[in-house]
Design a protein around this motif. Structure first.
Motif, mmCIF file in Angstrom:
data_model
loop_
_atom_site.group_PDB
_atom_site.id
_atom_site.type_symbol
_atom_site.label_atom_id
_atom_site.label_comp_id
_atom_site.label_asym_id
_atom_site.label_seq_id
_atom_site.Cartn_x
_atom_site.Cartn_y
_atom_site.Cartn_z
ATOM 1 N N ALA A 122 0.681 -1.261 0.015
ATOM 2 C CA ALA A 122 -0.083 0.062 0.027
ATOM 3 C C ALA A 122 0.931 1.231 -0.041
ATOM 4 C CB ALA A 122 -1.037 -0.009 1.313
ATOM 5 N N THR A 123 0.334 2.354 -0.477
ATOM 6 C CA THR A 123 0.981 3.677 -0.504
ATOM 7 C C THR A 123 -0.247 4.635 -0.331
ATOM 8 O OG1 THR A 123 2.726 4.829 -1.630
ATOM 9 C CG2 THR A 123 1.218 3.987 -3.177
ATOM 10 N N LEU A 124 0.369 6.029 -0.712
ATOM 11 C CA LEU A 124 -0.629 7.054 -0.650
ATOM 12 C C LEU A 124 -0.574 7.821 -1.679
ATOM 13 C CD1 LEU A 124 -0.468 8.255 3.262
ATOM 14 C CD2 LEU A 124 -2.260 6.590 2.166
ATOM 15 N N ASP A 146 -6.794 2.303 -10.802
ATOM 16 C CA ASP A 146 -7.984 1.673 -11.655
ATOM 17 C C ASP A 146 -9.291 1.795 -10.710
ATOM 18 O OD1 ASP A 146 -7.863 -0.352 -9.272
ATOM 19 O OD2 ASP A 146 -7.046 -1.755 -10.447
ATOM 20 N N ASN A 147 -10.270 1.157 -11.223
ATOM 21 C CA ASN A 147 -11.481 1.504 -10.358
ATOM 22 C C ASN A 147 -11.717 1.026 -9.003
ATOM 23 O OD1 ASN A 147 -12.326 2.881 -12.608
ATOM 24 N ND2 ASN A 147 -13.442 1.216 -13.370
ATOM 25 N N ASN A 148 -10.500 0.061 -8.620
ATOM 26 C CA ASN A 148 -10.674 -0.468 -7.272
ATOM 27 C C ASN A 148 -9.652 0.193 -6.275
ATOM 28 O OD1 ASN A 148 -12.803 -2.391 -7.658
ATOM 29 N ND2 ASN A 148 -11.194 -3.339 -9.174
ATOM 30 N N GLY A 149 -8.853 1.330 -7.092
ATOM 31 C CA GLY A 149 -7.915 1.892 -6.016
ATOM 32 C C GLY A 149 -6.448 1.350 -6.129
ATOM 33 N N TYR A 150 -6.401 0.442 -7.081
ATOM 34 C CA TYR A 150 -4.901 -0.109 -6.968
ATOM 35 C C TYR A 150 -4.122 0.796 -8.249
ATOM 36 C CZ TYR A 150 -6.228 -4.133 -4.386
ATOM 37 O OH TYR A 150 -6.346 -4.780 -3.134
ATOM 38 N N ALA A 151 -2.866 0.700 -7.916
ATOM 39 C CA ALA A 151 -2.084 1.342 -8.988
ATOM 40 C C ALA A 151 -1.998 0.818 -10.418
ATOM 41 C CB ALA A 151 -0.649 1.747 -8.351
ATOM 42 N N TYR A 217 2.988 -7.578 -8.669
ATOM 43 C CA TYR A 217 2.484 -7.232 -7.360
ATOM 44 C C TYR A 217 1.568 -6.090 -7.563
ATOM 45 C CZ TYR A 217 5.959 -10.384 -5.383
ATOM 46 O OH TYR A 217 6.555 -11.581 -5.115
ATOM 47 N N ARG A 218 0.276 -5.997 -6.468
ATOM 48 C CA ARG A 218 -0.578 -5.149 -6.600
ATOM 49 C C ARG A 218 -0.616 -3.992 -5.714
ATOM 50 N NH1 ARG A 218 -6.465 -6.984 -6.936
ATOM 51 N NH2 ARG A 218 -6.576 -4.939 -8.242
ATOM 52 N N ILE A 219 -0.591 -2.866 -5.817
ATOM 53 C CA ILE A 219 -0.319 -1.602 -4.904
ATOM 54 C C ILE A 219 -1.491 -0.799 -4.504
ATOM 55 C CG2 ILE A 219 1.320 0.356 -4.485
ATOM 56 C CD1 ILE A 219 3.256 -0.709 -6.125
ATOM 57 N N LYS A 220 -2.098 -1.157 -3.417
ATOM 58 C CA LYS A 220 -3.294 -0.345 -3.145
ATOM 59 C C LYS A 220 -3.035 1.165 -2.808
ATOM 60 C CE LYS A 220 -7.609 -0.535 -1.743
ATOM 61 N NZ LYS A 220 -8.905 -0.816 -2.679
ATOM 62 N N VAL A 221 -3.681 2.336 -3.317
ATOM 63 C CA VAL A 221 -3.362 3.426 -3.307
ATOM 64 C C VAL A 221 -4.433 4.134 -2.153
ATOM 65 C CG1 VAL A 221 -2.894 5.646 -4.196
ATOM 66 C CG2 VAL A 221 -2.182 3.595 -5.504
ATOM 67 N N GLY A 222 -4.137 4.335 -1.077
ATOM 68 C CA GLY A 222 -4.934 5.353 -0.135
ATOM 69 C C GLY A 222 -4.805 6.774 -0.549
ATOM 70 N N ILE A 223 -6.072 7.203 -0.238
ATOM 71 C CA ILE A 223 -6.113 8.831 -0.638
ATOM 72 C C ILE A 223 -6.225 9.678 0.545
ATOM 73 C CG2 ILE A 223 -7.421 10.663 -1.676
ATOM 74 C CD1 ILE A 223 -6.280 8.510 -3.709
ATOM 75 N N THR A 224 -5.070 10.723 0.664
ATOM 76 C CA THR A 224 -5.105 11.851 1.713
ATOM 77 C C THR A 224 -5.368 13.328 1.272
ATOM 78 O OG1 THR A 224 -3.583 12.367 3.538
ATOM 79 C CG2 THR A 224 -2.605 11.682 1.495
ATOM 80 N N ASP A 225 -5.548 13.970 2.090
ATOM 81 C CA ASP A 225 -5.639 15.403 1.442
ATOM 82 C C ASP A 225 -4.672 16.349 2.334
ATOM 83 O OD1 ASP A 225 -6.744 15.324 4.431
ATOM 84 O OD2 ASP A 225 -8.583 16.222 3.625
#
Length: 253
Positions: A122-124, A146-151, A217-225
């Motif tokens: 995961a990353t941001l 992508d639409n599921n939040g993966y890079a 490998y799949r990288i989930k992208v969390g969103i921050t403000d």
């Protein structure tokens, strides 16, 4: 889920030697990072190859792990530290040692990505403001998800290309996403990715995360403000001092 934080820190920075120990306010930079991470994570460690950094961390009561001086990247250093810690943790959070204002909210957002069992890494990301100068800066990598939040890809170039609009107007046509260099890894995945050789995409863009994507490998992208303020040079430290002073003044009011 057992999550630990590891902060890789080395003394021999080319642009700013000794920056983890540089004074920021009344504390060294590394102490600011450590204390912010400790607000979220029950276990935090500094991984270093330098006795001066080790001594400083111990002086403020932090946990430290001595690692090899021959690592190619902070990820490799974290893997060694994880093995020396001997924790049966599920997830390791990689917190940059030169981010003294890293927000506990950002670290929590990264941890939350692992609520999805499919998340390996995961990353941001943070939305760019409508400023094509900032978006075009190659030192600010961009992410397409992508639409599921993966890079899908990271690049120093402006991605995606916006067809049918002038380049200086692209920001009004697409929500460009800036990468923030915090990472989390499942334990087994960290062990695997540190055994991979550099990939062609990684070497082209000089972005380590492309090695992982290129190997499936799949990288989930969390969103921050919340924007980060990194310290790469002595000039950045001066800006950080000014920012800290402004924050302190606001807290007094």
């Amino acid at each position: 889920m057992d999550i630990i934080g590891i902060i890789p820190a080395r003394f021999a920075s080319t642009r700013f030697p000794g920056k983890p120990l540089a004074p920021l306010g009344s504390k060294p930079v590394i102490q600011h990072v450590y204390e912010r991470a400790a607000k979220v994570l029950d276990a935090v460690y500094v991984a270093t190859d330098d006795e001066r950094i080790s001594s400083a961390v111990k002086a403020f009561g932090g946990n430290v792990v001595m690692t090899s001086a021959n690592h190619r990247s902070g990820t490799d250093r974290i893997r060694e530290a994880m093995e020396k810690i001997g924790s049966g943790c599920d997830v390791i959070i990689n917190i940059q040692g030169d981010e003294p204002f890293v927000s506990p909210v950002q670290i929590k957002a990264l941890c939350d990505c692992f609520d999805d069992k499919a998340t390996q890494i995961a990353t941001l990301g943070i939305a760019f403001k409508h400023d094509m100068v900032a978006i075009s800066n190659p030192n600010s990598p961009k992410i397409v998800v992508d639409n599921n939040g993966y890079a899908m890809y990271f690049s120093r170039s402006v991605i995606p290309f916006v067809r049918g609009a002038e380049a200086n107007e692209w920001a009004g046509h697409y929500p460009f996403l800036k990468h923030i260099g915090l990472y989390g890894y499942r334990r087994k995945v960290l062990e695997e990715i540190t055994c991979l050789p550099p990939s062609s995409l990684e070497m082209a863009e000089n972005l380590e995360q492309l090695r992982w994507l290129q190997n499936g490998y799949r990288i989930k992208v969390g969103i921050t403000d919340i924007e980060t303020i990194g310290i790469d040079t002595p000039g950045d430290l001066e800006k950080a001092e000014a920012y800290l002073a402004s924050q302190t003044a606001c807290n007094r009011e």
